[in-house]
Design a protein around this motif. Structure first.
Motif, PDB file in Angstrom:
ATOM      1  N   LEU A 131       0.785  -1.186  -0.121  1.00  0.00           N
ATOM      2  CA  LEU A 131      -0.227  -0.158   0.009  1.00  0.00           C
ATOM      3  C   LEU A 131       0.884   1.241  -0.272  1.00  0.00           C
ATOM      4  N   GLY A 132       2.061   1.016   0.616  1.00  0.00           N
ATOM      5  CA  GLY A 132       2.924   2.313   0.662  1.00  0.00           C
ATOM      6  C   GLY A 132       3.431   2.551  -0.802  1.00  0.00           C
ATOM      7  N   PHE A 133       3.722   1.577  -1.340  1.00  0.00           N
ATOM      8  CA  PHE A 133       4.188   1.592  -2.785  1.00  0.00           C
ATOM      9  C   PHE A 133       3.240   2.381  -3.720  1.00  0.00           C
ATOM     10  N   PHE A 134       1.872   1.899  -3.635  1.00  0.00           N
ATOM     11  CA  PHE A 134       0.993   2.433  -4.427  1.00  0.00           C
ATOM     12  C   PHE A 134       0.685   3.747  -4.035  1.00  0.00           C
ATOM     13  N   GLY A 135       0.723   4.220  -2.716  1.00  0.00           N
ATOM     14  CA  GLY A 135       0.500   5.583  -2.449  1.00  0.00           C
ATOM     15  C   GLY A 135       1.605   6.538  -2.660  1.00  0.00           C
ATOM     16  N   ILE A 140      -2.726   6.058   4.751  1.00  0.00           N
ATOM     17  CA  ILE A 140      -3.325   5.862   6.042  1.00  0.00           C
ATOM     18  C   ILE A 140      -3.683   4.443   6.425  1.00  0.00           C
ATOM     19  N   LEU A 141      -4.401   3.828   5.384  1.00  0.00           N
ATOM     20  CA  LEU A 141      -4.428   2.333   5.493  1.00  0.00           C
ATOM     21  C   LEU A 141      -3.127   1.519   5.747  1.00  0.00           C
ATOM     22  N   SER A 142      -1.985   1.968   4.998  1.00  0.00           N
ATOM     23  CA  SER A 142      -0.883   1.300   5.136  1.00  0.00           C
ATOM     24  C   SER A 142      -0.274   1.633   6.699  1.00  0.00           C
ATOM     25  N   GLY A 143      -0.344   2.635   7.390  1.00  0.00           N
ATOM     26  CA  GLY A 143      -0.170   3.136   8.683  1.00  0.00           C
ATOM     27  C   GLY A 143      -0.758   2.116   9.443  1.00  0.00           C
ATOM     28  N   LEU A 144      -2.242   1.950   9.366  1.00  0.00           N
ATOM     29  CA  LEU A 144      -2.893   1.124  10.170  1.00  0.00           C
ATOM     30  C   LEU A 144      -2.587  -0.193  10.170  1.00  0.00           C
ATOM     31  N   CYS A 145      -2.095  -0.865   8.660  1.00  0.00           N
ATOM     32  CA  CYS A 145      -1.773  -2.160   8.730  1.00  0.00           C
ATOM     33  C   CYS A 145      -0.476  -2.463   9.483  1.00  0.00           C
ATOM     34  N   SER A 146       0.435  -1.390   9.541  1.00  0.00           N
ATOM     35  CA  SER A 146       1.743  -1.642  10.281  1.00  0.00           C
ATOM     36  C   SER A 146       1.407  -1.442  11.707  1.00  0.00           C
ATOM     37  N   MET A 147       0.522  -0.659  12.108  1.00  0.00           N
ATOM     38  CA  MET A 147       0.293  -0.280  13.605  1.00  0.00           C
ATOM     39  C   MET A 147      -0.217  -1.525  14.230  1.00  0.00           C
TER      40      MET A 147
END
Length: 226
Positions: free
Chosen positions: A87-91, A123-130
């Motif tokens: 998700l971070g890559f696509f973001g 934001i979704l990437s951060g939530l996955c990592s968190m």
């Protein structure tokens, strides 16, 4: 406006880098070195390998040989961290397209929508990592404070803190991206007075004033000269 987007993109890129570093790290949980003074060895584990080291500086790592013998929470953390990286890559791709300093993406309104989409992805990437780091940390703390757990107890590793920091940066940067589109949409547009009727009237008056005299020529009878 452009400076805010650059700051948000820098936050997100740093966050994604920290998430990648936490994913490949082997220090998700470590044994307490204070409890291993006699043997002078310690063990640290990650999502992909189990490693051991001693006071002489020698380290040996062994990967998880099979997927089916890995505990369920480790598999869940793997999936969440891989999702966070993807998700971070696509973001990052959508963020580059949606920034005003780039030449792709179409009009400003379209680029604002793309920037908002990039913010939501970050934001979704951060939530996955968190979620992944919190799940792993909860497992470590529950085993550490469980008096009935007799196996080797571990403490929180450095990778968990790196993952939390990266997740926070992704969430903050994504939120700034989403607020940037709200700021651009609330900016008032310049109004221009429409003087179409006046211009039409002026053009008509010019036409009337410049029309030549088209009255029919006068014909004189021959008796007029007598």
């Amino acid at each position: 406006m452009l400076g805010i987007q650059i700051i948000a993109f820098a936050f997100c890129i740093c966050g994604v880098g920290a998430v990648i570093a936490a994913t490949v790290s082997n220090e998700w949980k470590v044994t307490s070195r204070a409890s291993s003074v006699i043997t002078a060895t310690w063990v640290f584990q990650g999502l992909w390998m189990n490693c051991a080291g001693n006071a002489l500086g020698a380290f040996h790592c062994r990967p998880h040989l099979t997927l089916f013998r890995v505990e369920g929470y480790i598999q869940a953390c793997r999936g969440l961290m891989i999702s966070a990286v993807c998700l971070g890559f696509f973001g990052a791709v959508f963020g580059l397209v949606g920034m005003k300093c780039t030449k792709v993406g179409g009009s400003d309104h379209t680029k604002a929508k793309i920037a908002c989409l990039a913010g939501l992805i970050f934001i979704l990437s951060g939530l996955c990592s968190m979620t992944s780091c919190s799940l792993y940390a909860n497992k470590i703390t529950s085993e550490f404070f469980d008096p009935t757990f007799v196996a080797q107890k571990y403490e929180l590793g450095a990778a968990l803190f790196i993952g939390w920091a990266g997740a926070s940066l992704c969430i903050i940067g994504g939120s700034i991206f989403c607020f940037s589109i709200a700021e651009s949409s609330s900016t008032p547009r310049m109004g221009y007075a429409y003087n179409g009727a006046a211009s039409v009237m002026s053009s008509r008056t010019k036409v009337h004033t410049t029309v030549p005299d088209k009255s029919p020529p006068k014909h004189f009878d021959k008796n007029a000269y007598v």
